[in-house]
Enzyme design. Structure first.
Site, PDB file in Angstrom:
ATOM      1  N   SER A  72       0.744  -1.163  -0.058  1.00  0.00           N
ATOM      2  CA  SER A  72      -0.071  -0.073  -0.099  1.00  0.00           C
ATOM      3  C   SER A  72       0.902   1.356   0.067  1.00  0.00           C
ATOM      4  O   SER A  72       1.878   1.244   0.701  1.00  0.00           O
ATOM      5  CB  SER A  72      -1.084   0.014   1.271  1.00  0.00           C
ATOM      6  OG  SER A  72      -1.603   1.294   1.372  1.00  0.00           O
TER       7      SER A  72
ATOM      8  N   TYR B 187      -2.273  -0.223   9.890  1.00  0.00           N
ATOM      9  CA  TYR B 187      -2.641  -0.920   8.613  1.00  0.00           C
ATOM     10  C   TYR B 187      -1.281  -0.572   7.830  1.00  0.00           C
ATOM     11  O   TYR B 187      -0.910  -1.789   7.204  1.00  0.00           O
ATOM     12  CB  TYR B 187      -3.864  -0.110   7.929  1.00  0.00           C
ATOM     13  CG  TYR B 187      -3.893  -0.434   6.247  1.00  0.00           C
ATOM     14  CD1 TYR B 187      -4.283  -1.814   6.067  1.00  0.00           C
ATOM     15  CD2 TYR B 187      -3.562   0.575   5.528  1.00  0.00           C
ATOM     16  CE1 TYR B 187      -4.359  -1.972   4.650  1.00  0.00           C
ATOM     17  CE2 TYR B 187      -3.618   0.328   4.017  1.00  0.00           C
ATOM     18  CZ  TYR B 187      -3.982  -1.098   3.565  1.00  0.00           C
ATOM     19  OH  TYR B 187      -3.919  -1.282   2.621  1.00  0.00           O
TER      20      TYR B 187
END
Length: 350
Positions: A142, A167
């Site tokens: 990501s 995350y």
């Protein structure tokens, strides 16, 4: 090839499955269809792949009714025994790991879910690849891993030592874990850092759908950091094209890797990390105007401060991906938003 795609009921995963099937690969899709957001959307994506909701049950392989090259199984990545059996019986050539607990803000309220899926689940994927002669593992990272980095555009060759959400930390962990397996077991691994993916069948917790839904129903939209943010929005078709092309680019060790000046994106092991983004950061207010243009209505706006875990900007340097595959994302934002709004209206009968 025979390819395992995890996260197959997800936004990116379902689209990657379709593209791999269409090019002639045999695909096994895996997903736990959790309720992080409305499972009806996930079941709708599976239905488009020929998997009926009523046929899906835990640990049961279901054959697509529309394409013999696709089958689906409902399973948790963190179920170690089930994953061992899946890999032992699957004889997969390649694995595309897109299954994960997504969402920056949710990682603040439910951190345990991210460790279970993104860390415990990922080690099961690595172990399955290691013990069953998988030729290439492609996995989702990501743009969030860049965290506090201020140098733009973000380059894979820069360090990522300061994530600002759990995350992001789990995605950085995936890259570190993948490198260890590449070095220890000569397992070719490629990580793809996705930049703000949007498009038809997208996630309802992300801003495109939140904004479209609010504007169509005359509700105000939440504009964080008072609109002073930039995002490198990347259309789903471009993401899928990049994923499918990189499947065929099996990394080799970098013979020029310098241990005194280590390059984070490469290694003497068969390991690689790429950005996959549109390389066109857009101001949040300009992005909102694209949605307003597509809908034909101005949004009512609630201006709010920056949210915990958010970053000010994302901006991809995707040149390495272009050099490796001959492809870089390029769909104009207004074009992608127009398609997304059209799909949203059709899907929700608006």
């Amino acid at each position: 090839m025979k390819i395992l795609v995890t996260g197959a009921a997800g936004f990116i995963g379902s689209a990657v499955c379709r593209r791999l099937i269409d090019r002639g690969d045999t695909v096994v899709g895996l997903d736990n269809i959790n309720d992080y957001y409305d499972p009806a959307l996930k079941n709708g994506r599976l239905a488009a792949l020929g998997i009926a909701r009523d046929d899906v049950d835990w640990y049961k392989a279901v054959q697509s009714t529309t394409d013999s090259r696709f089958s689906f199984i409902r399973m948790n990545l963190e179920d170690t025994q089930a994953m061992r059996m899946l890999f032992a019986n699957g004889a997969f050539d390649t694995v595309v790991n897109l299954g994960a607990q997504a969402g920056v803000r949710y990682s603040i309220t439910n951190p345990q879910a991210y460790i279970e899926s993104n860390v415990d689940g990922f080690i099961n994927v690595l172990e399955g690849c290691r013990h069953n002669s998988v030729k290439h593992l492609v996995y989702a990272s990501s743009s969030s891993v860049y965290g506090l980095n201020g140098k733009v555009p973000f380059s894979e060759h820069d360090g990522i030592a300061h994530p600002v959400s759990l995350y992001a930390a789990t995605k950085k962990s995936n890259e570190l874990m993948a490198h260890a397996y590449s070095k220890l077991y000569n397992l070719p691994t490629t990580g793809l850092r996705f930049f703000t993916v949007y498009g038809p069948w997208g996630r309802p917790d992300m801003s495109p759908f939140l904004f479209i839904d609010a504007i169509l129903h005359d509700r105000p939209i939440k504009v964080f950091n008072n609109g002073d943010m930039l995002r490198d929005f990347t259309y789903i078709d471009d993401i899928v094209e990049g994923v499918v092309r990189i499947v065929d680019v099996i990394p080799q060790g970098n013979p020029d890797w310098d241990e005194t000046h280590p390059d984070p994106a490469t290694s003497p092991a068969p390991y690689r990390v790429y950005n996959i983004g549109n390389q066109q950061p857009t101001k949040l207010m300009d992005y909102i105007r694209c949605i307003e243009n597509a809908i034909g209505r101005e949004a009512r706006k609630d201006f709010l401060p920056m949210q915990p875990g958010d970053v000010y900007q994302t901006y991809a340097d995707s040149s390495a991906l272009g050099a490796a595959t001959g492809f870089t994302p390029a769909t104009p934002l207004q074009q992608g938003i127009d398609r997304t709004v059209a799909w949203f209206k059709n899907y929700y009968n608006l």
